[in-house]
Design an enzyme around this catalytic site. Structure first.
Site, mmCIF file in Angstrom:
data_model
loop_
_atom_site.group_PDB
_atom_site.id
_atom_site.type_symbol
_atom_site.label_atom_id
_atom_site.label_comp_id
_atom_site.label_asym_id
_atom_site.label_seq_id
_atom_site.Cartn_x
_atom_site.Cartn_y
_atom_site.Cartn_z
ATOM 1 N N SER A 1 21.875 19.285 63.573
ATOM 2 C CA SER A 1 20.655 18.770 62.963
ATOM 3 C C SER A 1 20.272 17.456 63.631
ATOM 4 O O SER A 1 21.095 16.827 64.307
ATOM 5 C CB SER A 1 20.859 18.528 61.467
ATOM 6 O OG SER A 1 21.605 17.333 61.247
ATOM 7 N N ASP A 2 19.024 17.030 63.463
ATOM 8 C CA ASP A 2 18.693 15.657 63.817
ATOM 9 C C ASP A 2 19.185 14.770 62.675
ATOM 10 O O ASP A 2 19.675 15.246 61.653
ATOM 11 C CB ASP A 2 17.193 15.503 64.063
ATOM 12 C CG ASP A 2 16.876 14.382 65.055
ATOM 13 O OD1 ASP A 2 17.670 13.424 65.137
ATOM 14 O OD2 ASP A 2 15.842 14.446 65.724
ATOM 15 N N TRP A 3 19.039 13.461 62.861
ATOM 16 C CA TRP A 3 19.594 12.487 61.908
ATOM 17 C C TRP A 3 19.146 12.816 60.471
ATOM 18 O O TRP A 3 17.974 12.699 60.138
ATOM 19 C CB TRP A 3 19.130 11.092 62.295
ATOM 20 C CG TRP A 3 19.627 9.982 61.412
ATOM 21 C CD1 TRP A 3 19.305 9.780 60.106
ATOM 22 C CD2 TRP A 3 20.509 8.925 61.781
ATOM 23 N NE1 TRP A 3 19.937 8.658 59.623
ATOM 24 C CE2 TRP A 3 20.682 8.112 60.638
ATOM 25 C CE3 TRP A 3 21.171 8.577 62.954
ATOM 26 C CZ2 TRP A 3 21.484 6.970 60.655
ATOM 27 C CZ3 TRP A 3 21.967 7.448 62.967
ATOM 28 C CH2 TRP A 3 22.116 6.665 61.821
#
Length: 602
Positions: free
Chosen positions: A284-286
């Site tokens: 995932s992104d942040w």
């Protein structure tokens, strides 16, 4: 009919068997053996990516009690950690203090170079030089691995058509064919031919998918686009990255056609993992897993874990959703253990390919760090790339090239003596104020008399990535000085554009003209001397209508990295003929956006 149907059924069975065999053939025996030893909690720990904190003497503290979490087997990787000594410390905790001794992935955002900074990716793309673009990725990988990093959150391959979006600077522009070629070149440069080579890093292609079509150019926004645009414009560079062997993919922050991409099973499982046969892992992104709740797509953290895992997100970046919720969801049958095993298998496979099980400390060599970081050959490559990224937009009356002597030059503008902005916004491994300014480059290049005036301040604070920029819109007191030195000059060079932190993540702009009082400065100087060479230093296409109508010579220099001033000087004096071509349309007005060259006939 029966015979034909029987043959079709037999063919389908054979095909299914072949596909199953192909999937099994991708399994690494060591990974399978390790997977059988792992408890449910140890498996979920591999899906957890954290920033450093607690007792680990590494970068900025974001996650809490990281050392204890590593010892408990609850961490699969870290990011924001740099330096061989610090990374060795973290790896020793993982290897020596956990039951299975599984080493950590160490990630970072290496967007356009590491310590040695190359032009921003939009500038790199202007070179249309795939061999050199691949070389820049190789050099970035060498420097990053010398500092202990083995996983790079790059390349960003989002196609975008709205220059208001700040992350336009990180991509290849608006064309999917060019974007695909560059995606392949950069993945190949980062990963090389053998991922176990300590000079290579695992690439992470991002942001899957549609992030570059953020509505109105607003960061972290939704995207609405049709199937034709998705498959013909957005997805080709991602597919090219898979074909080049990208070992990891990152999801976007965006919603796509009503579904957040971090929970989009069709994108992640049906297209990426099944249709394209991608056998790396998806991160995932942040906190984008946690943000499924922000979108209103899930009601609580438990449902969020279920949605993301079942959709095909293998690792949770800085959300702590999997580590807190996934075990109960597996026990409750809401996430099948086969799905968990698949995610762990993908992550462990990349760790084996990197050679981390054979030598967890292979990226922790202080001597190699001293040899590689700032290598003179890397500096020369930056200068070469910077020259090839420059685009000559206009040259009336042969104002360029400049003469090398017997010319009086007025050098004017807030970016003329600027050594920080040329580095761009993604310079996490670099040091601030280490770029070569245009003034320095020009003075080193000729014997001409150069008179300098800033004219106006662009910003009142040289902000870091996370801070607010304060643009000067009131103080015009320096314009008169600029006008005076321009009056008696043979040629005026005006260095205008954007501060390095005006583009990048979270740096969208409503208007994309020359910010602050730069337009007023340009017009005032033009009144007394029309022999102007406008050098634009910016991270996105700008609306420059007045300049296009009045200024005889315009050079698009982007943000060119460590050797910016030297490269621009070499072009202005004609020792390098500018060869760059724009990868993205310059609109005349924000009202035209989105505007792009390959639009349909109407």
């Amino acid at each position: 009919m029966k015979n034909r149907l029987s043959k079709l059924i037999l063919a389908a069975v054979i095909l299914i068997g072949a596909q199953t065999f192909a999937q099994e053939a991708q399994h690494i025996p060591e990974v399978e053996a390790l997977l059988k030893k792992m408890t449910l909690e140890e498996k979920i720990g591999q899906l957890n990516l954290l920033t450093p904190g607690g007792g680990v003497a590494t970068g900025s503290v974001v996650s809490k009690n990281v050392e204890e979490k590593i010892k408990a087997g609850n961490v699969g990787g870290l990011f924001g950690v740099t330096g061989p000594d610090k990374i060795r410390q973290a790896q020793e905790i993982a290897v020596k203090n956990t039951r299975l001794g599984i080493p950590l992935l160490i990630g970072s955002d290496i967007i356009h170079g590491y310590k040695t900074t190359f032009p921003i990716p939009l500038g790199l793309s202007s070179s249309w030089d795939m061999e050199l673009i691949e070389k820049t990725a190789q050099i970035a990988a060498k420097e990053a691995t010398a500092d202990g990093i083995n996983w790079n959150f790059s390349p960003m391959v989002d196609i975008a058509r709205d220059p208001r979006w700040g992350r336009i600077s990180e991509g290849a522009g608006e064309d999917p064919y060019l974007g695909s070629k560059i995606a392949k070149a950069r993945v190949s440069g980062f990963q090389g031919k053998d991922l176990s080579d300590p000079l290579t890093v695992a690439a992470c292609t991002k942001h899957f998918a549609g992030y570059g079509f953020a509505e109105a150019g607003r960061e972290y926004n939704k995207a609405d686009l049709g199937t034709i645009t998705l498959h013909n414009i957005v997805l080709p560079p991602f597919k090219a990255a898979v074909e080049a062997g990208s070992r990891t993919f990152m999801t976007g922050f965006n919603e796509l056609n009503g579904i957040p991409v971090t929970a989009n099973k069709h994108l992640l499982r049906d297209i990426l993992k099944k249709e394209w046969n991608f056998d790396g892992f998806v991160v995932s992104d942040w906190a984008s897993i946690e943000e499924l709740m922000t979108w209103g797509y899930t009601k609580d953290r438990a449902e969020t874990a279920v949605r993301a895992a079942n959709a095909g997100v293998d690792m949770d970046m800085e959300g702590n959703i999997y580590i807190e919720e996934l075990a109960q969801m597996v026990k409750a049958g809401k996430v099948k253990e086969e799905i968990l095993d698949e995610a762990v298998r993908r992550i462990l496979r990349v760790k084996f390919e990197l050679g981390l099980f054979e030598d967890p400390y292979k990226y922790c060599d202080p001597e190699r760090e001293k040899e590689v970081i700032g290598n003179p050959a890397h500096i020369e490559a930056v200068r070469d790339m910077a020259k090839k990224s420059i685009v000559l937009l206009k040259n009336e009356n042969n104002l360029l090239p400049l003469q090398k002597k017997k010319q009086t030059i007025a050098l004017i503008g807030p970016l003329a003596d600027e050594n920080n902005s040329p580095l761009g916004s993604w310079r996490l491994g670099s040091d601030d104020h280490t770029g070569v300014s245009l003034k320095t480059g020009l003075e080193a290049y000729s014997k001409n008399k150069i008179n300098y005036a800033k004219g106006v301040e662009l910003v009142s604070n040289d902000a870091q990535f996370t801070k607010e920029l304060h643009i000067n819109t009131t103080d015009a007191t320096g314009i008169q000085e600029a006008v005076e030195i321009a009056k008696n000059a043979d040629v005026v060079i005006m260095a205008l554009g954007e501060h390095g932190f005006m583009t990048g993540e979270g740096r969208s702009r409503t208007n994309i003209d020359l910010p602050g009082l730069q337009q007023e400065l340009l017009e005032a100087v033009y009144e007394v001397n029309k022999n102007i060479v406008l050098v634009l230093q910016n991270g996105r296409p700008l609306t420059i209508n007045w300049a296009d109508q009045h200024i005889p010579a315009i050079v698009e220099a982007w943000q060119l990295g460590s050797q910016s001033g030297h490269a621009i000087a070499e072009v202005l004096y004609g020792d390098y003929n500018p060869s760059g071509k724009l990868p993205m349309t310059f609109p005349r007005s924000v009202g035209q956006i989105p505007i792009y060259y390959n639009h349909k006939r109407t």
